[in-house]
Write a protein that holds these residues in place. Structure first.
Motif, PDB file in Angstrom:
ATOM      1  N   MET A 298       0.822  -1.192   0.000  1.00  0.00           N
ATOM      2  CA  MET A 298       0.000   0.000   0.000  1.00  0.00           C
ATOM      3  C   MET A 298       0.866   1.257   0.000  1.00  0.00           C
ATOM      4  O   MET A 298       0.534   2.211  -0.674  1.00  0.00           O
ATOM      5  CB  MET A 298      -0.938  -0.002   1.195  1.00  0.00           C
ATOM      6  N   VAL A 299       1.946   1.221   0.748  1.00  0.00           N
ATOM      7  CA  VAL A 299       2.839   2.381   0.791  1.00  0.00           C
ATOM      8  C   VAL A 299       3.447   2.630  -0.589  1.00  0.00           C
ATOM      9  O   VAL A 299       3.505   3.759  -1.056  1.00  0.00           O
ATOM     10  CB  VAL A 299       3.963   2.182   1.839  1.00  0.00           C
ATOM     11  N   ALA A 300       3.867   1.554  -1.244  1.00  0.00           N
ATOM     12  CA  ALA A 300       4.487   1.689  -2.565  1.00  0.00           C
ATOM     13  C   ALA A 300       3.531   2.327  -3.565  1.00  0.00           C
ATOM     14  O   ALA A 300       3.932   3.192  -4.345  1.00  0.00           O
ATOM     15  CB  ALA A 300       4.951   0.325  -3.064  1.00  0.00           C
ATOM     16  N   LYS A 301       2.288   1.915  -3.539  1.00  0.00           N
ATOM     17  CA  LYS A 301       1.295   2.501  -4.445  1.00  0.00           C
ATOM     18  C   LYS A 301       1.053   3.966  -4.107  1.00  0.00           C
ATOM     19  O   LYS A 301       0.926   4.802  -4.984  1.00  0.00           O
ATOM     20  CB  LYS A 301      -0.017   1.726  -4.373  1.00  0.00           C
ATOM     21  N   THR A 302       0.993   4.269  -2.826  1.00  0.00           N
ATOM     22  CA  THR A 302       0.721   5.631  -2.380  1.00  0.00           C
ATOM     23  C   THR A 302       1.801   6.610  -2.829  1.00  0.00           C
ATOM     24  O   THR A 302       1.493   7.721  -3.246  1.00  0.00           O
ATOM     25  CB  THR A 302       0.585   5.683  -0.845  1.00  0.00           C
ATOM     26  N   VAL A 303       3.053   6.202  -2.755  1.00  0.00           N
ATOM     27  CA  VAL A 303       4.139   7.103  -3.162  1.00  0.00           C
ATOM     28  C   VAL A 303       4.514   6.953  -4.628  1.00  0.00           C
ATOM     29  O   VAL A 303       5.451   7.583  -5.092  1.00  0.00           O
ATOM     30  CB  VAL A 303       5.390   6.938  -2.261  1.00  0.00           C
ATOM     31  N   GLY A 304       3.786   6.102  -5.362  1.00  0.00           N
ATOM     32  CA  GLY A 304       3.967   5.997  -6.809  1.00  0.00           C
ATOM     33  C   GLY A 304       5.175   5.197  -7.262  1.00  0.00           C
ATOM     34  O   GLY A 304       5.760   5.504  -8.296  1.00  0.00           O
TER      35      GLY A 304
ATOM     36  N   ASP B 247       7.279   2.043  -8.872  1.00  0.00           N
ATOM     37  CA  ASP B 247       7.080   1.200 -10.047  1.00  0.00           C
ATOM     38  C   ASP B 247       6.720  -0.227  -9.634  1.00  0.00           C
ATOM     39  O   ASP B 247       7.401  -0.844  -8.819  1.00  0.00           O
ATOM     40  CB  ASP B 247       8.362   1.182 -10.872  1.00  0.00           C
ATOM     41  N   ALA B 248       5.661  -0.757 -10.218  1.00  0.00           N
ATOM     42  CA  ALA B 248       5.193  -2.097  -9.878  1.00  0.00           C
ATOM     43  C   ALA B 248       5.660  -3.161 -10.864  1.00  0.00           C
ATOM     44  O   ALA B 248       5.404  -4.346 -10.668  1.00  0.00           O
ATOM     45  CB  ALA B 248       3.673  -2.112  -9.824  1.00  0.00           C
ATOM     46  N   LYS B 249       6.353  -2.752 -11.929  1.00  0.00           N
ATOM     47  CA  LYS B 249       6.762  -3.717 -12.955  1.00  0.00           C
ATOM     48  C   LYS B 249       7.700  -4.757 -12.346  1.00  0.00           C
ATOM     49  O   LYS B 249       8.682  -4.416 -11.688  1.00  0.00           O
ATOM     50  CB  LYS B 249       7.473  -2.998 -14.094  1.00  0.00           C
ATOM     51  N   ARG B 250       7.376  -6.021 -12.558  1.00  0.00           N
ATOM     52  CA  ARG B 250       8.201  -7.108 -12.018  1.00  0.00           C
ATOM     53  C   ARG B 250       9.635  -6.961 -12.514  1.00  0.00           C
ATOM     54  O   ARG B 250       9.879  -6.679 -13.682  1.00  0.00           O
ATOM     55  CB  ARG B 250       7.647  -8.457 -12.448  1.00  0.00           C
ATOM     56  N   THR B 251      10.564  -7.157 -11.599  1.00  0.00           N
ATOM     57  CA  THR B 251      11.973  -6.949 -11.919  1.00  0.00           C
ATOM     58  C   THR B 251      12.854  -7.803 -11.018  1.00  0.00           C
ATOM     59  O   THR B 251      12.432  -8.233  -9.956  1.00  0.00           O
ATOM     60  CB  THR B 251      12.344  -5.455 -11.765  1.00  0.00           C
ATOM     61  N   LYS B 252      14.062  -8.001 -11.447  1.00  0.00           N
ATOM     62  CA  LYS B 252      15.027  -8.725 -10.629  1.00  0.00           C
ATOM     63  C   LYS B 252      15.416  -7.835  -9.453  1.00  0.00           C
ATOM     64  O   LYS B 252      15.591  -6.629  -9.603  1.00  0.00           O
ATOM     65  CB  LYS B 252      16.263  -9.062 -11.465  1.00  0.00           C
ATOM     66  N   THR B 253      15.551  -8.439  -8.271  1.00  0.00           N
ATOM     67  CA  THR B 253      15.924  -7.682  -7.078  1.00  0.00           C
ATOM     68  C   THR B 253      17.266  -8.157  -6.548  1.00  0.00           C
ATOM     69  O   THR B 253      17.802  -9.157  -7.006  1.00  0.00           O
ATOM     70  CB  THR B 253      14.880  -7.842  -5.952  1.00  0.00           C
ATOM     71  N   LYS B 254      17.788  -7.442  -5.554  1.00  0.00           N
ATOM     72  CA  LYS B 254      19.032  -7.821  -4.904  1.00  0.00           C
ATOM     73  C   LYS B 254      18.815  -8.908  -3.857  1.00  0.00           C
ATOM     74  O   LYS B 254      19.764  -9.410  -3.294  1.00  0.00           O
ATOM     75  CB  LYS B 254      19.658  -6.604  -4.228  1.00  0.00           C
TER      76      LYS B 254
ATOM     77  N   ARG C 298       7.655 -12.884  -8.740  1.00  0.00           N
ATOM     78  CA  ARG C 298       6.724 -12.451  -7.691  1.00  0.00           C
ATOM     79  C   ARG C 298       6.083 -11.130  -8.091  1.00  0.00           C
ATOM     80  O   ARG C 298       6.750 -10.212  -8.566  1.00  0.00           O
ATOM     81  CB  ARG C 298       7.431 -12.284  -6.357  1.00  0.00           C
ATOM     82  N   SER C 299       4.807 -11.011  -7.864  1.00  0.00           N
ATOM     83  CA  SER C 299       4.106  -9.777  -8.219  1.00  0.00           C
ATOM     84  C   SER C 299       4.602  -8.581  -7.408  1.00  0.00           C
ATOM     85  O   SER C 299       4.479  -7.443  -7.841  1.00  0.00           O
ATOM     86  CB  SER C 299       2.603  -9.959  -8.024  1.00  0.00           C
ATOM     87  N   SER C 300       5.197  -8.821  -6.253  1.00  0.00           N
ATOM     88  CA  SER C 300       5.688  -7.738  -5.402  1.00  0.00           C
ATOM     89  C   SER C 300       7.121  -7.313  -5.725  1.00  0.00           C
ATOM     90  O   SER C 300       7.612  -6.322  -5.176  1.00  0.00           O
ATOM     91  CB  SER C 300       5.608  -8.158  -3.933  1.00  0.00           C
ATOM     92  N   SER C 301       7.796  -8.012  -6.620  1.00  0.00           N
ATOM     93  CA  SER C 301       9.214  -7.742  -6.870  1.00  0.00           C
ATOM     94  C   SER C 301       9.478  -6.310  -7.346  1.00  0.00           C
ATOM     95  O   SER C 301      10.468  -5.701  -6.956  1.00  0.00           O
ATOM     96  CB  SER C 301       9.797  -8.745  -7.863  1.00  0.00           C
TER      97      SER C 301
END
Length: 51
Positions: free
Chosen positions: A1-7, A9-16, A24-27
């Motif tokens: 919710m915080v991520a959406k609120t501050v805008g 990026d939701a695009k799935r991506t490789k993480t550290k 994962r949809s949250s990546s």
């Protein structure tokens, strides 16, 4: 919710994080939050997604 609120990026991506796979949809949100300095990883390189 915080991520959406501050805008973040939701695009799935490789993480550290070794426990957050790109499929994962949250990546995208997790990676964006790391880049924005909102969150950090544990010393062992994990996000601990399942805590």
């Amino acid at each position: 919710m915080v991520a959406k609120t501050v805008g973040l990026d939701a695009k799935r991506t490789k993480t550290k994080f070794k426990d957050v796979l790109e499929i994962r949809s949250s990546s995208g949100y997790i990676n964006s939050a790391i880049k924005a300095g909102i969150i950090n990883r544990y010393p062992d390189g994990t996000f601990n997604l399942y805590i």
